[in-house]
Every structure is written in structure tokens, then in C-alpha cells.
Write an enzyme that holds these catalytic residues in place. Structure first.
Site, PDB file in Angstrom:
ATOM      1  N   ARG A 150      11.629 -14.392  -5.509  1.00 26.40           N
ATOM      2  CA  ARG A 150      10.642 -14.916  -4.558  1.00 26.40           C
ATOM      3  C   ARG A 150      10.472 -16.432  -4.658  1.00 26.40           C
ATOM      4  O   ARG A 150      10.080 -17.068  -3.678  1.00 26.40           O
ATOM      5  CB  ARG A 150       9.347 -14.142  -4.717  1.00 26.40           C
ATOM      6  CG  ARG A 150       9.563 -12.760  -4.109  1.00 26.40           C
ATOM      7  CD  ARG A 150       8.522 -11.769  -4.328  1.00 26.40           C
ATOM      8  NE  ARG A 150       8.779 -10.591  -3.496  1.00 26.40           N
ATOM      9  CZ  ARG A 150       7.958  -9.567  -3.429  1.00 26.40           C
ATOM     10  NH1 ARG A 150       6.849  -9.553  -4.128  1.00 26.40           N
ATOM     11  NH2 ARG A 150       8.250  -8.535  -2.649  1.00 26.40           N
ATOM     12  N   HIS A 157       2.108   1.793  -3.399  1.00 29.51           N
ATOM     13  CA  HIS A 157       1.064   2.382  -4.259  1.00 29.51           C
ATOM     14  C   HIS A 157       0.980   3.895  -4.022  1.00 29.51           C
ATOM     15  O   HIS A 157       0.833   4.675  -4.962  1.00 29.51           O
ATOM     16  CB  HIS A 157      -0.316   1.774  -3.950  1.00 29.51           C
ATOM     17  CG  HIS A 157      -0.425   0.321  -4.293  1.00 29.51           C
ATOM     18  ND1 HIS A 157       0.286  -0.252  -5.316  1.00 29.51           N
ATOM     19  CD2 HIS A 157      -1.163  -0.680  -3.747  1.00 29.51           C
ATOM     20  CE1 HIS A 157      -0.004  -1.545  -5.380  1.00 29.51           C
ATOM     21  NE2 HIS A 157      -0.871  -1.828  -4.431  1.00 29.51           N
ATOM     22  N   ILE A 180     -10.929 -12.549   2.688  1.00 29.46           N
ATOM     23  CA  ILE A 180     -10.250 -12.108   3.905  1.00 29.46           C
ATOM     24  C   ILE A 180      -9.856 -10.645   3.797  1.00 29.46           C
ATOM     25  O   ILE A 180      -9.272 -10.225   2.787  1.00 29.46           O
ATOM     26  CB  ILE A 180      -8.939 -12.927   4.138  1.00 29.46           C
ATOM     27  CG1 ILE A 180      -9.200 -14.432   4.055  1.00 29.46           C
ATOM     28  CG2 ILE A 180      -8.270 -12.506   5.443  1.00 29.46           C
ATOM     29  CD1 ILE A 180      -9.919 -15.051   5.215  1.00 29.46           C
ATOM     30  N   CYS A 220     -14.464   2.107  15.324  1.00 31.24           N
ATOM     31  CA  CYS A 220     -15.158   3.084  16.170  1.00 31.24           C
ATOM     32  C   CYS A 220     -15.528   2.480  17.513  1.00 31.24           C
ATOM     33  O   CYS A 220     -15.663   3.176  18.507  1.00 31.24           O
ATOM     34  CB  CYS A 220     -16.389   3.629  15.459  1.00 31.24           C
ATOM     35  SG  CYS A 220     -17.767   2.452  15.345  1.00 31.24           S
ATOM     36  N   THR A 243       0.833  -1.204   0.000  1.00 34.71           N
ATOM     37  CA  THR A 243       0.000   0.000   0.000  1.00 34.71           C
ATOM     38  C   THR A 243       0.869   1.257   0.000  1.00 34.71           C
ATOM     39  O   THR A 243       0.574   2.229  -0.697  1.00 34.71           O
ATOM     40  CB  THR A 243      -0.903   0.002   1.263  1.00 34.71           C
ATOM     41  OG1 THR A 243      -1.644  -1.205   1.272  1.00 34.71           O
ATOM     42  CG2 THR A 243      -1.848   1.186   1.279  1.00 34.71           C
ATOM     43  N   LEU A 265      -7.069 -13.492  -0.157  1.00 36.37           N
ATOM     44  CA  LEU A 265      -6.601 -12.233   0.461  1.00 36.37           C
ATOM     45  C   LEU A 265      -6.250 -11.212  -0.609  1.00 36.37           C
ATOM     46  O   LEU A 265      -6.347 -10.005  -0.387  1.00 36.37           O
ATOM     47  CB  LEU A 265      -5.353 -12.515   1.317  1.00 36.37           C
ATOM     48  CG  LEU A 265      -4.714 -11.288   1.976  1.00 36.37           C
ATOM     49  CD1 LEU A 265      -5.484 -10.913   3.237  1.00 36.37           C
ATOM     50  CD2 LEU A 265      -3.251 -11.518   2.309  1.00 36.37           C
ATOM     51  N   HIS A 292       1.847   2.301   8.038  1.00 38.05           N
ATOM     52  CA  HIS A 292       0.964   1.735   9.060  1.00 38.05           C
ATOM     53  C   HIS A 292       1.558   0.539   9.789  1.00 38.05           C
ATOM     54  O   HIS A 292       0.923  -0.004  10.690  1.00 38.05           O
ATOM     55  CB  HIS A 292      -0.389   1.360   8.437  1.00 38.05           C
ATOM     56  CG  HIS A 292      -0.258   0.407   7.287  1.00 38.05           C
ATOM     57  ND1 HIS A 292      -0.145   0.816   5.986  1.00 38.05           N
ATOM     58  CD2 HIS A 292      -0.196  -0.934   7.263  1.00 38.05           C
ATOM     59  CE1 HIS A 292      -0.025  -0.231   5.204  1.00 38.05           C
ATOM     60  NE2 HIS A 292      -0.042  -1.317   5.956  1.00 38.05           N
ATOM     61  N   GLU A 293       2.763   0.102   9.413  1.00 43.97           N
ATOM     62  CA  GLU A 293       3.369  -1.050  10.107  1.00 43.97           C
ATOM     63  C   GLU A 293       4.511  -0.526  10.982  1.00 43.97           C
ATOM     64  O   GLU A 293       5.419   0.129  10.474  1.00 43.97           O
ATOM     65  CB  GLU A 293       3.926  -2.052   9.084  1.00 43.97           C
ATOM     66  CG  GLU A 293       2.873  -2.577   8.122  1.00 43.97           C
ATOM     67  CD  GLU A 293       3.456  -3.483   7.032  1.00 43.97           C
ATOM     68  OE1 GLU A 293       4.664  -3.788   7.070  1.00 43.97           O
ATOM     69  OE2 GLU A 293       2.697  -3.883   6.147  1.00 43.97           O
TER      70      GLU A 293
HETATM   71  P1  NAD Z   1       3.119  -8.640  -3.224  1.00 46.63           P
HETATM   72  O1  NAD Z   1       2.579  -7.858  -4.368  1.00 46.63           O
HETATM   73  O2  NAD Z   1       4.435  -8.276  -2.659  1.00 46.63           O
HETATM   74  O3  NAD Z   1       3.178 -10.182  -3.622  1.00 46.63           O
HETATM   75  C1  NAD Z   1       2.415 -10.765  -4.616  1.00 46.63           C
HETATM   76  C2  NAD Z   1       3.242 -11.857  -5.274  1.00 46.63           C
HETATM   77  O4  NAD Z   1       2.433 -12.502  -6.255  1.00 46.63           O
HETATM   78  C3  NAD Z   1       4.495 -11.335  -5.980  1.00 46.63           C
HETATM   79  O5  NAD Z   1       5.651 -11.993  -5.495  1.00 46.63           O
HETATM   80  C4  NAD Z   1       4.209 -11.646  -7.430  1.00 46.63           C
HETATM   81  O6  NAD Z   1       5.398 -11.964  -8.174  1.00 46.63           O
HETATM   82  C5  NAD Z   1       3.270 -12.833  -7.314  1.00 46.63           C
HETATM   83  N1  NAD Z   1       2.489 -13.100  -8.536  1.00 46.63           N
HETATM   84  C6  NAD Z   1       2.211 -12.261  -9.570  1.00 46.63           C
HETATM   85  N2  NAD Z   1       1.550 -12.924 -10.547  1.00 46.63           N
HETATM   86  C7  NAD Z   1       1.416 -14.202 -10.129  1.00 46.63           C
HETATM   87  C8  NAD Z   1       0.836 -15.363 -10.697  1.00 46.63           C
HETATM   88  N3  NAD Z   1       0.243 -15.354 -11.906  1.00 46.63           N
HETATM   89  N4  NAD Z   1       0.878 -16.513  -9.997  1.00 46.63           N
HETATM   90  C9  NAD Z   1       1.469 -16.556  -8.771  1.00 46.63           C
HETATM   91  N5  NAD Z   1       2.038 -15.487  -8.190  1.00 46.63           N
HETATM   92  C10 NAD Z   1       2.001 -14.317  -8.855  1.00 46.63           C
HETATM   93  O7  NAD Z   1       1.981  -8.584  -2.104  1.00 46.63           O
HETATM   94  P2  NAD Z   1       1.930  -8.962  -0.539  1.00 46.63           P
HETATM   95  O8  NAD Z   1       2.267  -7.768   0.254  1.00 46.63           O
HETATM   96  O9  NAD Z   1       2.655 -10.227  -0.269  1.00 46.63           O
HETATM   97  O10 NAD Z   1       0.355  -9.173  -0.429  1.00 46.63           O
HETATM   98  C11 NAD Z   1      -0.259 -10.260  -1.097  1.00 46.63           C
HETATM   99  C12 NAD Z   1      -1.622  -9.852  -1.665  1.00 46.63           C
HETATM  100  O11 NAD Z   1      -2.512  -9.567  -0.582  1.00 46.63           O
HETATM  101  C13 NAD Z   1      -1.613  -8.590  -2.544  1.00 46.63           C
HETATM  102  O12 NAD Z   1      -2.557  -8.742  -3.581  1.00 46.63           O
HETATM  103  C14 NAD Z   1      -2.076  -7.514  -1.585  1.00 46.63           C
HETATM  104  O13 NAD Z   1      -2.687  -6.420  -2.253  1.00 46.63           O
HETATM  105  C15 NAD Z   1      -3.082  -8.283  -0.762  1.00 46.63           C
HETATM  106  N6  NAD Z   1      -3.353  -7.758   0.589  1.00 46.63           N
HETATM  107  C16 NAD Z   1      -4.634  -7.815   0.997  1.00 46.63           C
HETATM  108  C17 NAD Z   1      -4.969  -7.400   2.273  1.00 46.63           C
HETATM  109  C18 NAD Z   1      -6.379  -7.500   2.720  1.00 46.63           C
HETATM  110  O14 NAD Z   1      -6.687  -7.009   3.797  1.00 46.63           O
HETATM  111  N7  NAD Z   1      -7.237  -8.141   1.938  1.00 46.63           N
HETATM  112  C19 NAD Z   1      -3.970  -6.908   3.129  1.00 46.63           C
HETATM  113  C20 NAD Z   1      -2.649  -6.892   2.699  1.00 46.63           C
HETATM  114  C21 NAD Z   1      -2.348  -7.318   1.409  1.00 46.63           C
HETATM  115 ZN    ZN Z   2     -17.305   0.303  14.306  1.00 49.51          ZN
END
Ligand code: NAD
Ligand code: ZN
Length: 350
Positions: free
Chosen positions: A202, A44, A289, A95, A41, A264, A65-66
Site C-alpha cells: 500500500r 470481517h 464521519i 426509513c 466489512t 472515518l 453491499h457494494e
Molecule cells: P483497510 O483496513 O483496508 O485500510 C486500513 C489501512 O491502514 C491498511 O492499509 C493498514 O495497513 C493501514 N494501517 C494500519 N496501521 C497503521 C498505522 N499505524 N498507521 C498508518 N496506517 C496504518 O480499510 P479501508 O477499507 O481502506 O477503510 C479505512 C478505515 O475506514 C477502516 O478503519 C474502516 O473500518 C473504516 N470505515 C469506516 C466507515 C464509516 O462509515 N465510518 C466506512 C467504511 C470504512
Molecule cells: Zn429514518
């Protein structure tokens, strides 16, 4: 105090002097920030993609935030932490009064404020946060691992949504969260862990964490490889941690009938293609999630770290001085790292 701030719309972040925050309510806690870590984030927001343009509305705003920090002052009504405590915090500030909060689902509070997104974050020397989100942690937990407990909570929430004992688990994406999920899946009793990941850096990280099989989706069919290793049955559980549409659909196709998917990943667009009929006819269970379960997943994270069951040394791959944040952000954006920690204050200076 020094802070990493989004001063205006556009690419980049800047390290500037801002006013030190003060307690505003009897439930506020002032924290000296020791270490912070960079999340997707933050990247981004740094790169100023469409999501950031749409979501970030206040300028200047402190990013991040971490973190892990030490309490230095508390409001009159604060009971859960005191000065000197080592603390971490959820980034979702609930809240406490809405329907979701009152039914044990604070992580999806109707009035949620996210640190570094809806309000000032923690990439700064000090932060003032409400007592509700703070968690006191054990002094024995290394600070650089404490600072990544928030994404660790995402990994725990997703990985423990299904029973993994004796199961074949497919994890899509070995970014920092997918990498943490490998370890949690092992702790949760998985029999065989398959990871799909296209990036070489990775792939190596996943192998070093003990994934049993790593598939590069650019080179081999994930579905075929999963069916081969499971004698045609399919995986029991699928954890979607890539945010990639193809990875999501490959995962659904790789599951056995009555398998479980926990998603996720966040996708570049809200509307994506999904193997819905496959999911229906396989009678799949699908969990979506968001965030962390407050505070169950936090206590699991504390115990796994405190009792040395979780080793994050292969997930937290780099540390930078706070001043060198730009180099850290560029490395994080390149995908050639695991989690990156920024050192804000040395412990002896607190
Ligand atoms: P990240 O972007 O660092 O890791 C994603 C990984 O997926 C990368 O290593 C990338 O190479 C790999 N990837 C790309 N295309 C792929 C494919 N076709 N097959 C397999 N792997 C592939 O993200 P992160 O920080 O590890 O977070 C993981 C995911 O969770 C992200 O989509 C992030 O946005 C999401 N997220 C969601 C929440 C939530 O609350 N829902 C919170 C945190 C992160
Ligand atoms: Zn609330």
C-alpha cells in the site's frame, strides 16, 4: 439464483443456489447485479471476528453491499429509475420518516438497515432494493469503478469535510479508502499530501497515486516527519483512515494548532486512548464521519468519474469471477491488494 451467503456462524461464506427475490412493495426495484466489490466489512463477516459475531443475526443471509447493476423491473410507485437504467446504491437503507431522515441526515437514520448486515445483501445474481437508495449513473462510467462508488463516497465525505485548498494534508492508512482520498485531496486543491502506511504493497499504491511523502510508521516517527516538512508548524488537516489507535494519536499530534481532523476509521474496540488534552489545547476541530452524505457525495462521485477527473485504475487492483470469491477474500484479507471486484454477470447476458 447464485448467491454468496453466510449460512451459519463461523468462518467462511458459501456460494449456493437461493430463491430469486421478487418485488414486495410498489417502491421496490429488481436489479440484475453486474459487478460487486469486497469491503473490509465483508472480510470481517467471512473471517467471523467479534464484530461479526455480535452484529450478524440472520442465517442464511446474502453478504455484500457494494455493486453496480441494471434495473430489470420496478414497482408501480417507482419514479426515479426505470428498466434498463444502470444503477448503484447506498448500503444504508433509511426509513425516510424519522427525525434524522427529515433533517437531511438519512445516513444516520434511526431505523437504518445496512445491506448484507441487517438484511440480505447484493452478492447475488439479482437483488430487490427500495427506490430510495438507488442512484442512476452515467453509462460512460466503467462498471468496475461504478461498483466501488460506495466506499468512494466514504472517502469523499471524509476528505471534503474540511477545506483543503492550499493545505498540507496528512492521511493515515492507504487502504482502498485512504488511496481514494489521495486523489480526492488533489482534486480538492491540497498543496502537499503526506500518507502514513506500514504495508509495502500500500506504500507503493500511495506513491503511484501521487502522494508527496509516504511515511512508514514502523520506520520513522510520523510526528517528527510532518513537523520537519512543515517547518515545525504541523499539518493543516488530518484524515484518519486506518482504524489504528496509534495512527489516530500520531495524527492529532501532527496537526497545527487550529487544525482539522476528520475521522472515518473504525477501531477494534470502542474505548481507545485519545490525545484529548493535545486536541483541546491546540483548539482542533474534529469531524467524525459515518457512511456517505445522501446524496451529495454520490453526485460528486458521479461527476468526478463521468468527467474523467478521478482515475480509479490504481485503486481497483484485481477482478475475479464470482465463483472464485474465496481466493478474492483471502487476497483482500492479506492486505496485498487495493479494491477487489467480483464479476457476477456479463453485460451481454442481461
Ligand atoms: P483497510 O483496513 O483496508 O485500510 C486500513 C489501512 O491502514 C491498511 O492499509 C493498514 O495497513 C493501514 N494501517 C494500519 N496501521 C497503521 C498505522 N499505524 N498507521 C498508518 N496506517 C496504518 O480499510 P479501508 O477499507 O481502506 O477503510 C479505512 C478505515 O475506514 C477502516 O478503519 C474502516 O473500518 C473504516 N470505515 C469506516 C466507515 C464509516 O462509515 N465510518 C466506512 C467504511 C470504512
Ligand atoms: Zn429514518
Amino acid at each position: 439464483m447464485k448467491a454468496i451467503v453466510k449460512s451459519k456462524p463461523g468462518k467462511g461464506l458459501s456460494l449456493v443456489e437461493v430463491e430469486e427475490p421478487t418485488l414486495q412493495s410498489p417502491h421496490d426495484v429488481k436489479i440484475k447485479i453486474l459487478k460487486v466489490s469486497i469491503c473490509g466489512t465483508d472480510v470481517h463477516i467471512y473471517e467471523w471476528n467479534d464484530w461479526a459475531k455480535d452484529r450478524i443475526k440472520h442465517f442464511p443471509q446474502i453478504d455484500g453491499h457494494e455493486f453496480v447493476g441494471r434495473v430489470i423491473d420496478v414497482g408501480n410507485e417507482v419514479k426515479n429509475v426505470k428498466s434498463g437504467d444502470l444503477v448503484v446504491s447506498d448500503s444504508h437503507i433509511p426509513c425516510g420518516y424519522c427525525h434524522q431522515c427529515r433533517t437531511g441526515n438519512m445516513h444516520v437514520c434511526q431505523n437504518l438497515k445496512i445491506l448484507g448486515v441487517d438484511r440480505d445483501g447484493v452478492f447475488s445474481e439479482y437483488a430487490v432494493l427500495p427506490d430510495t437508495v438507488l442512484i442512476k449513473i452515467d453509462e460512460s462510467i466503467p462498471l468496475k469503478y461504478a461498483s466501488v462508488m460506495e466506499p468512494l463516497g466514504n472517502a469523499i465525505f471524509t476528505t471534503t469535510a474540511a477545506d483543503l485548498r492550499g493545505k498540507v494534508v496528512l492521511i493515515a492508512g492507504a487502504g482502498p479508502i485512504g488511496a481514494m482520498a489521495i486523489e480526492i485531496a488533489k482534486l480538492s486543491g491540497a498543496a502537499f499530501i503526506i500518507v502514513s502506511e506500514p504495508s509495502d504493497y500500500r506504500i507503493n499504491m500511495a506513491k503511484s497515486l501521487g502522494a508527496d511523502l509516504v511515511i512508514n510508521p514502523k520506520e520513522k516517527s510520523v510526528v517528527e516527519e510532518v513537523l520537519k516538512i512543515t517547518s515545525g508548524l504541523g499539518a493543516d488537516v488530518f484524515l484518519e483512515m486506518s482504524g489504528n489507535e496509534n495512527a489516530l494519536n500520531d495524527g492529532i499530534k501532527s496537526l497545527k494548532s487550529t487544525g482539522v481532523a476528520s475521522i472515518l476509521g473504525v477501531y477494534p474496540e470502542s474505548k481507545i486512548k485519545f490525545e484529548m488534552n493535545t486536541a483541546v489545547f491546540k483548539n482542533l476541530t474534529i469531524h467524525t464521519i459515518t457512511g456517505r452524505k445522501m446524496f451529495e457525495t454520490w453526485y460528486m462521485a458521479i461527476n468526478w468519474l463521468k468527467y474523467h477527473k478521478l482515475d480509479l485504475s490504481k485503486v481497483v487492483t484485481h477482478e475475479f469471477d464470482f465463483e472464485n470469491f474465496e481466493e478474492a477474500f483471502e487476497l483482500m484479507a492479506s492486505g496485498k491488494s487495493g479494491k477487489i471486484v467480483l464479476n457476477v454477470t456479463k453485460e451481454e447476458e442481461v
